[in-house]
Write an enzyme that holds these catalytic residues in place. Structure first.
Site, PDB file in Angstrom:
ATOM      1  N   CYS A   7       0.870  -1.180   0.000  1.00 25.78           N
ATOM      2  CA  CYS A   7       0.000   0.000   0.000  1.00 25.78           C
ATOM      3  C   CYS A   7       0.907   1.230   0.000  1.00 25.78           C
ATOM      4  CB  CYS A   7      -0.989  -0.014   1.170  1.00 25.78           C
ATOM      5  SG  CYS A   7      -0.221   0.070   2.804  1.00 25.78           S
ATOM      6  N   ARG A  13      -3.288  -0.558   5.462  1.00 20.20           N
ATOM      7  CA  ARG A  13      -3.894  -1.632   4.666  1.00 20.20           C
ATOM      8  C   ARG A  13      -2.997  -2.840   4.465  1.00 20.20           C
ATOM      9  NH1 ARG A  13      -5.143   2.261  -0.193  1.00 20.20           N
ATOM     10  NH2 ARG A  13      -3.203   3.093   0.674  1.00 20.20           N
ATOM     11  N   ASP A 117      -8.136   3.994   1.322  1.00 23.07           N
ATOM     12  CA  ASP A 117      -7.137   4.357   2.319  1.00 23.07           C
ATOM     13  C   ASP A 117      -7.851   4.859   3.581  1.00 23.07           C
ATOM     14  OD1 ASP A 117      -5.097   5.382   3.794  1.00 23.07           O
ATOM     15  OD2 ASP A 117      -4.208   6.529   2.158  1.00 23.07           O
TER      16      ASP A 117
HETATM   17  P1  4NP Z   1      -1.698   2.896   4.136  1.00 22.63           P
HETATM   18  O1  4NP Z   1      -2.264   4.258   4.724  1.00 22.63           O
HETATM   19  O2  4NP Z   1      -1.179   3.191   2.738  1.00 22.63           O
HETATM   20  O3  4NP Z   1      -2.884   1.975   4.101  1.00 22.63           O
HETATM   21  O4  4NP Z   1      -0.607   2.440   5.072  1.00 22.63           O
HETATM   22  C1  4NP Z   1      -1.522   5.437   4.777  1.00 22.63           C
HETATM   23  C2  4NP Z   1      -0.584   5.613   5.765  1.00 22.63           C
HETATM   24  C3  4NP Z   1       0.126   6.795   5.837  1.00 22.63           C
HETATM   25  C4  4NP Z   1      -0.118   7.798   4.928  1.00 22.63           C
HETATM   26  C5  4NP Z   1      -1.048   7.613   3.929  1.00 22.63           C
HETATM   27  C6  4NP Z   1      -1.751   6.430   3.851  1.00 22.63           C
HETATM   28  N1  4NP Z   1       0.584   9.012   5.032  1.00 22.63           N
HETATM   29  O5  4NP Z   1       0.272   9.933   4.259  1.00 22.63           O
HETATM   30  O6  4NP Z   1       1.499   9.124   5.863  1.00 22.63           O
END
Ligand code: 4NP
Length: 148
Positions: A7, A13, A117
Site C-alpha cells: 500500500c 492496509r 485508504d
Molecule cells: P496505508 O495508509 O497506505 O494503508 O498504510 C496510509 C498511511 C500513511 C499515509 C497515507 C496512507 N501518510 O500519508 O502518511
C-alpha cells in the site's frame, strides 16, 4: 509461494493484508511466506498504525510486531505475487518493473476494486478489515486449488 502486500504507507492496509493472509495460510497449512511494504518511505521502521493494530486485535490477528518497509525493485525477484491495494499503488509499483515478468506479478488485491485508504477516516478501519479478510479467504481457496 512468496506474496508481498503493498500500500502507500505500509502502516494501515498492507499490514492488515499481511497479517490476515499469513494467519489464514498457516491455519490452512499452506507453506506461504507473506510480507508487506509501502510505496512511500515516511513510516519505515514503524509499527502499524494503532487503529490498524486495534482492529486486527479485535478480530484475533496480531500485527503489532510488524515494521514498515519501503518497496524496493529487488522485491520483483523475491516475490511470486505482489498484491497492491489501490490504482496509485499499482502505477507506482509497475513503474519500477523492468520486464514483463515483473509486471505480471503485480495484481490489484481486490481484482477490479480498490481498498480505500483509511488513514484519514477512523470509520474505515472496520470495513477495510472486512474487505481484506474476505479477499484473503478467497486467496486461500484459490491457493489450495491452484496457486501452490
Ligand atoms: P496505508 O495508509 O497506505 O494503508 O498504510 C496510509 C498511511 C500513511 C499515509 C497515507 C496512507 N501518510 O500519508 O502518511
Amino acid at each position: 509461494m512468496k506474496i508481498l502486500m503493498v500500500c502507500l504507507g505500509n502502516i494501515c492496509r498492507s499490514p492488515l493484508a499481511h497479517g490476515i493472509l499469513k494467519q489464514k495460510a498457516a491455519n490452512s497449512r499452506l507453506n506461504w511466506i507473506v510480507e508487506s511494504a509501502g510505496t512511500g518511505d515516511w513510516h519505515v521502521g514503524q509499527a502499524p498504525d494503532r487503529r490498524a493494530i486495534a482492529i486486527a486485535k479485535k478480530y484475533g490477528v496480531d500485527i503489532s510486531g510488524q515494521r514498515a518497509r519501503h518497496f524496493d525493485p529487488k522485491f520483483f525477484n523475491e516475490y511470486d505475487l505482489i498484491f497492491v491495494m489501490d490504482r496509485q499503488n499499482y502505477a507506482d509499483v509497475c513503474a519500477q518493473a523492468i520486464n514483463e515478468g515483473d509486471l505480471n506479478k503485480v495484481k490489484l488485491f481486490l481484482g477490479d476494486d480498490v481498498v480505500p485508504d483509511p488513514y484519514f477516516d477512523d470509520n474505515l478501519f472496520d470495513p477495510v478489515f472486512q474487505m481484506i479478510d474476505q479477499r484473503c479467504t478467497e486467496v486461500i481457496t484459490e491457493g489450495t486449488n491452484t496457486l501452490v
